[in-house]
Every structure is written in structure tokens, then in C-alpha cells.
Design a protein around this motif. Sequence first.
Motif, short mmCIF file in Angstrom:
data_model
loop_
_atom_site.label_atom_id
_atom_site.label_comp_id
_atom_site.label_asym_id
_atom_site.label_seq_id
_atom_site.Cartn_x
_atom_site.Cartn_y
_atom_site.Cartn_z
N LEU A 85 0.64 -1.10 -0.04
CA LEU A 85 -0.09 0.05 -0.07
C LEU A 85 0.94 1.30 -0.09
O LEU A 85 0.59 2.00 -0.77
N VAL A 86 1.94 1.30 0.63
CA VAL A 86 2.75 2.43 1.11
C VAL A 86 3.80 2.64 -0.16
O VAL A 86 3.94 3.77 -0.83
N LYS A 87 4.34 1.62 -0.44
CA LYS A 87 5.52 1.52 -1.39
C LYS A 87 4.87 1.75 -2.92
O LYS A 87 5.43 2.30 -3.88
N ASP A 88 3.56 0.99 -3.35
CA ASP A 88 3.36 0.76 -4.79
C ASP A 88 2.19 1.49 -4.93
O ASP A 88 1.82 1.97 -6.14
N LEU A 89 1.10 1.41 -4.09
CA LEU A 89 -0.29 2.00 -4.39
C LEU A 89 -0.56 3.53 -4.06
O LEU A 89 -1.30 3.96 -4.65
N LYS A 90 0.28 4.16 -3.01
CA LYS A 90 0.27 5.26 -2.80
C LYS A 90 0.61 6.28 -3.97
O LYS A 90 -0.15 7.35 -3.98
N VAL A 91 1.42 6.04 -4.78
CA VAL A 91 1.52 6.79 -6.04
C VAL A 91 0.23 7.18 -6.71
O VAL A 91 0.13 8.38 -7.37
N LEU A 99 -10.31 6.70 -4.26
CA LEU A 99 -10.14 5.40 -4.62
C LEU A 99 -9.01 4.58 -3.52
O LEU A 99 -8.99 3.63 -2.97
N PHE A 100 -8.04 5.57 -3.33
CA PHE A 100 -6.85 5.14 -2.46
C PHE A 100 -7.33 4.90 -1.06
O PHE A 100 -7.10 3.91 -0.29
#
Length: 554
Positions: A85-91, A99-100
Motif C-alpha cells: 500500500l505504502v510503496k506501490d499504491l500510494k503513487v 480510490l486510495f
Amino acid sequence: MRKSSKKLFTSKHFLLEQESGFFFNMKYFEDEVHNGNWDDVEKYLSGFTKVDDNRYSMKIFFEIRKQKYLEALDKHDRAKAVEILVKDLKVFSTFNEELFKEITQLLTLENFRENEQLSKYGDTKSARSIMLVELKKLIEANPLFRDKLQFPNLKNSRLRTLINQSLNWQHQLCKNPRPNPDIKTLFVDHTCGQPNGARAPSPANNPLLGSLPKAGVFPPLGAHGPFQPTPAPVPTPLAGWMSNPPTVTHPAVSGGAIGLGSPSIPAAALKHPRTPPTNPSVDYPSGDSDHLSKRTRPIGISDEINLPVNVLPVSFTGHSHSHSHSQAFSTPEDLPKTVTRTLNQGSSPMSMDFHPVQQTLLLVGTNVGDIGLWEVGSRERLVLRNFKVWDLGACSMPLQAALVKDPGVSVNRVIWSPDGSLFGVAYSRHIVQIYSYHGGDEVRQHLEIDAHVGGVNDIAFSHPNKQLCVITCGDDKTIKVWDATNGAKQYIFEGHEAPVYSVCPHHKENIQFIFSTALDGKIKAWLYDNLGSRVDYEAPGRWCTTMAYSADGT
């Protein structure tokens, strides 16, 4: 051992595809997705696109990372899920914050299938298969993958050509190059040893290399030096992209950079660049810099125009860009070797263009601002016009000040309109002049436009909406479109971060567009509107490039 070697070759094979970005192997991609090798999936994709390249790429990366996140939740591996979640999806939160937030709330559920939108999520295998169908559609629709999904046709001799080029390059770097280099392997770089009187065996006998010339050196790779890398093919996005433009476009932004300042370097000073800058943070002088914008005669360049035999242009109508097209030569033997005309212009030619209809009329612009019109057949110069501003009072104060400080002006580009009734001249100082041509030696002033701050680096004619227009670009990082009848400005395109070096208008079916290239190697495409650039590419070598279409428009 054989199985291990095969696996090693396979991994190197896919690494070559990824690093070259030339062919996207869908079968390999599918296998990696089915196996859940997410790091390898993203690494392979990174050779072809990045997250923020366009909306298709963004969707591809989002679906992959979402699947990885859901699989971690399904295994109740909360720590792994938080890491993803923090490394890949936060962008993606920048583009869709709601959505996030919703994805983050899945961490609070015992089973993420309690979320209504994920209630039909099955097992991992079926979920990967469903996602893969969507990914394949996105990849096929993504213009960055255009022409990369089918393995290209290669000539049988292509590998040998590449090997010979590599060896030629290595031999050129030898400190003590010997006439007959002894090359025994490709696994290490070749160097000639110190001459000791012993004669090295001829490479022609080396079975690895096959037939090589006996002259002692490898074939020259080009006219400009021992080694010229083949430019990477520029994708042709408009074959599909233009027919169905994406709804998300790059916004039109200011041409100026934020920060301590990044003044412009005049493209006129780099019309014949030799090597790209090694320092990416080039310090750009101002558009009216004394030592750059005044283009003195290059050393070794003659004032004469030499026209080889067989190079009378082939006219081509039906295109918005009015470049003359020289004959194509199928073999080196067909290249002209005899000079048939020598025309003494009096100053160094900087740009030339043949008339699109009267094909022996040659328009010439020089480094001191002169315009010449030649009848090549009779060697007669029909027109000679020295540079002068037609209406100085109508010019901007920066132009007037620049001309007072230094009156030297060079021609950057001359070009005929598609029917040959007009021709345009782009100068190294601010202005373009449009002349009307009435046959013979009759040339009249038509329009004078104070077009750009600094040099006007290129000019072209086009026919958007069946109306003849003039397109210019310059050191002020902009492209502008003008009415060819009255000189009214119709469009201004902003978005380049360096001086714009070249423009190339074209049309596909009923869609009119313009390619532009800048000194930082960026290529952009524009429609005739105010919605910003539609496409961004990097030119081969990331350096200033001139673009042109082939005569048949393909």
C-alpha cells in the motif's frame, strides 16, 4: 546442466527485450503474471513504459499492484499488504484520492470480499486470469506498445552486421591499431597488441566472423566518423493514437522552468550539432546572445552550391509539408558521383528548397540573411534579396534593440508553400518574412511577422481546415500558427522546456497535426487546438532532431 543453460539463455533473452524496448513478448508476460512474479512483471514492463506515461500505462500498473495487494490480504499477511500500500499504491493517490482511501479501508476487513465491489473475487488463479485479460486489452490499446507486439522481421545477415560494427568500433579505439587485427573471440573487447614484427593472422580466416574485407580495416559505418549508432526507431503513434485520441491529455503549461532560471540557447547555433551534451543541466545563454545568435560563416564551408547529377527533386503533392523529395537510391552504386552544377551564391548557404512545381527553381538562404532564387538548368540567378526589416516601427522593442546592438542576421530556413505561390524565410532574429512568387524573377513582399523572442528555428506551411497557414518555432520554446493571408496568430503551443528546433506538420485521413522537436531531445505532437501536446517522446540520442515524412506519408 543443459536445462540450467537453457534457463540462463531464456532469462538473458527476455532481459534483451526489456532493455531494448523493441519487442514485447506477451507470452512471457502472461507466464509471469500467472506465476505471480510481480517484481519480474514490473521490471519487464519498465523497459517499455512507466506509470505516468499515459492513462493506459497507469491502469496497467494499478491493476498489477492492486492484485498483489489483494493476494497479500487474502493470505492475511497484513504487514506485506501495508508495505504494498505504502510503496506501490500510494503513487495513485495523487490521481484518485478517494480510490486510495477505499483501498486502504480494506485493511480493516476480516475478508476484503465483504466490500461490495470485490464480492465476486474468486481464488488467486482465477483472479489473475481475469486481470490478465484486462491487461492484454490495455497493452494492445497503449500507443507506446504500437508495433512492439509482433516480432520484427530481421535480415539473415543482421547479426553479422552488428558484429562487424562492434569490431570496427573496438578496432578504432586501439592505441596501436594494426593493419590485420587478430580477433579470436567476442567474449572480451578486442585490442591490438604492441607491434613486435610478427604479422597477425588475417581475420578473414576466422570462422566466427565469416567474410570480412581484406583491406585491413572494417567497413566504415558512416560519413561522420568511425562509429554511428543506429537511431532507435521513433514510434509512429498517429497510426492509431490520432484516430482515437485519449481523453486525458497533457495540460498546456508555461514554457519557463521554475527555479533559479534556465535561459534559452538559440537552436540556430546548433543547426549542425556533432555530439550531445554530456551535462544534462546545460546552462542556456539568452536568445539574443552575441556569440551564438550571430552565425558567422563556418570554417571550411564554401559559398558555392554543388548539385550532383541525378538529384533533381521529385515533386509530391497532397501533403501539408512542402519539402521537396530527392530521388531514392537503392544501392551505393546509384548514388550520384558527378557534380553537374556549381552555383556561386556569394555567402554560405544555410537552407535550400526546390520549387514543388517548377523543379529546376532552387531557393537559397544564407548566413548573412541573403535570399537567392536560381534557375538550376541555365545556372542563372533570378533573384537576390539582401536582408532588411520591411517595417521596423511595427517590430517589437526587443527586436529593435537586438538589431541596433548587432545587425547581423542569418537565414535558418527557407521553404516553398505546397503550390509554390509563396515562400517563407525564418531568420535568426525574431522574424519570418513571406514572399509571393509570380514567375520568372518577380518576387513580392507578402507578410512580415515578428514571430518569436530570439531565433526562429524552423518554418513550415500547412492546410488545417482547408486554410493555408504558416507554422513557426523558436528559441522562446513555443510553436505558433499564423494565417498565411493576413499574418493573424491562430494558435500558440507551449510545453517544451527547451528551444524548439524543428516542426513537421502532417495529416492522417482528416486529422491534421504537428510534430515538434526541441534541443533537449523531446518530441511532441499537437492538434490545432489549445489543449496541449498529445504525445511526448524522446528523440534518438535525446538531442535535437529534424523530423520529416516519407513521400508516400507512411
